[in-house]
Design an enzyme around this catalytic site. Structure first.
Site, PDB file in Angstrom:
ATOM      1  N   ARG A 117       4.649   1.471  -5.176  1.00 15.35           N
ATOM      2  CA  ARG A 117       4.957   2.908  -5.174  1.00 15.35           C
ATOM      3  C   ARG A 117       6.379   3.151  -5.664  1.00 15.35           C
ATOM      4  O   ARG A 117       7.307   2.442  -5.262  1.00 15.35           O
ATOM      5  CB  ARG A 117       4.786   3.483  -3.768  1.00 15.35           C
ATOM      6  CG  ARG A 117       3.343   3.529  -3.300  1.00 15.35           C
ATOM      7  CD  ARG A 117       3.214   4.032  -1.879  1.00 15.35           C
ATOM      8  NE  ARG A 117       3.831   3.096  -0.932  1.00 15.35           N
ATOM      9  CZ  ARG A 117       3.807   3.266   0.394  1.00 15.35           C
ATOM     10  NH1 ARG A 117       3.226   4.340   0.915  1.00 15.35           N
ATOM     11  NH2 ARG A 117       4.360   2.380   1.184  1.00 15.35           N
ATOM     12  N   ARG A 128      17.991   0.446  -6.437  1.00 10.66           N
ATOM     13  CA  ARG A 128      19.000   1.507  -6.574  1.00 10.66           C
ATOM     14  C   ARG A 128      20.251   1.185  -5.753  1.00 10.66           C
ATOM     15  O   ARG A 128      21.371   1.517  -6.157  1.00 10.66           O
ATOM     16  CB  ARG A 128      18.400   2.853  -6.184  1.00 10.66           C
ATOM     17  CG  ARG A 128      17.359   3.364  -7.187  1.00 10.66           C
ATOM     18  CD  ARG A 128      16.581   4.546  -6.643  1.00 10.66           C
ATOM     19  NE  ARG A 128      17.453   5.655  -6.318  1.00 10.66           N
ATOM     20  CZ  ARG A 128      17.050   6.745  -5.650  1.00 10.66           C
ATOM     21  NH1 ARG A 128      15.796   6.833  -5.210  1.00 10.66           N
ATOM     22  NH2 ARG A 128      17.897   7.721  -5.403  1.00 10.66           N
ATOM     23  N   ASP A 171       9.624   5.993  -6.266  1.00 10.89           N
ATOM     24  CA  ASP A 171      10.189   7.181  -5.629  1.00 10.89           C
ATOM     25  C   ASP A 171      10.254   8.356  -6.589  1.00 10.89           C
ATOM     26  O   ASP A 171      10.016   8.221  -7.794  1.00 10.89           O
ATOM     27  CB  ASP A 171      11.605   6.884  -5.133  1.00 10.89           C
ATOM     28  CG  ASP A 171      11.624   5.888  -3.991  1.00 10.89           C
ATOM     29  OD1 ASP A 171      10.621   5.799  -3.265  1.00 10.89           O
ATOM     30  OD2 ASP A 171      12.651   5.201  -3.825  1.00 10.89           O
TER      31      ASP A 171
END
Length: 280
Positions: free
Chosen positions: A45, A192, A47
């Site tokens: 998945r 990130r 974001d």
């Protein structure tokens, strides 16, 4: 296999609030071609705002269509920012998420004094000069099997912070700096958070060894800011050869020519046959 521009979507996962998601758009399109409701399962998945240059999805259906009809039909029903490139019939044990042996992401930074206009939602922007050599020195400390608590989001739902990072590479081409990361799996915001810490080193805020100290300390509060989502791309997912999933040409497309052919080949991890420490 599909790609998507994540700028218009609130991530992969279907949202109860009804906001746009990649999963919702793809589910609707596949169900339309199958002529009955279908559930889709992705390899990983992403974001809100994160892009998919190579995402793998599976679904089960009794509908009979040839493979070209699946691809063309689904694309006809999809919005322009999502495109299916390949469809195939996988053997029964295949699972898009649990059959994957590695995942690979690239984080793209535009490093210039003025923000870009044409790639505004496709890259991250850092106006401070970045030293990619220092960033690479710091990045090497993130390789291997570690407890990555210092680089996971507070809301991460994984049962374990342990992951095995095969490599972290930092490359520059003109005004672009690319962070390339491959691992068995990732925690929420892990790449990130890597990017935020490496940029802090690259702009001279901390020495390279600081990243190793943060990793060892396990405290998310000490690892710096989470880098923006727009620069992040899922670029590869690896599966055992018998499943017949096509190899990735790691993107995004506008950075692909900067990497030599060896870098673009999927890297065969040394831990493919390892028993996973945990699952998430």
């Amino acid at each position: 296999m599909l790609e998507y521009d994540g700028a218009a979507y609130h991530g992969w996962q279907l949202q109860k609030s009804g906001v746009p998601s990649v999963e919702d758009a793809l589910t609707r399109a596949v169900s339309k071609v199958a002529d009955k409701p279908v559930e889709v399962v992705c390899a990983g998945r992403t974001d809100a705002g994160v892009h998919g240059a190579y995402q793998v999805v599976h679904f089960d259906t009794g509908a009979v269509r040839n493979l070209r009809s699946w691809v063309m039909g689904i694309n006809t029903a999809l919005p322009s920012g999502i495109v299916v490139h390949w469809a195939g019939n996988a053997p029964e044990p295949f699972h898009a998420r649990f059959s994957a042996v590695y995942r690979r992401y690239r984080y793209v930074i535009f490093n210039g004094p003025v923000r870009p206009a044409l790639l505004a939602s496709q890259v991250s922007w850092n106006f401070r000069p970045l030293d990619e050599t220092l960033m690479q020195e710091a990045a090497c400390q993130l390789e291997g099997e570690h407890d990555f608590s210092a680089f996971r989001a507070a809301g991460c739902q994984s049962r374990s912070p342990w992951r095995f990072v095969e490599f972290v590479r930092v490359r520059r081409r003109d005004d672009f700096v690319v962070i390339d990361v491959q691992a068995n799996a990732f925690l929420h915001h892990m790449v990130r958070n890597f990017a935020g810490a490496l940029m802090a080193v690259g702009q001279g805020k901390y020495p390279p060894q600081w990243v190793g100290e943060v990793l060892a300390g396990g405290d998310r509060r000490l690892a710096g800011v989470t880098a923006p989502s727009g620069g992040l791309y899922m670029v590869d997912v690896g599966y055992p050869e018998p499943f017949g999933i096509p190899l990735a040409r790691c993107g995004p497309g506008f950075v692909r020519p900067w990497f030599d052919s060896a870098d673009n080949r999927p890297v065969a991890p040394s831990w493919v046959h390892r028993k996973p420490r945990t699952s998430s």
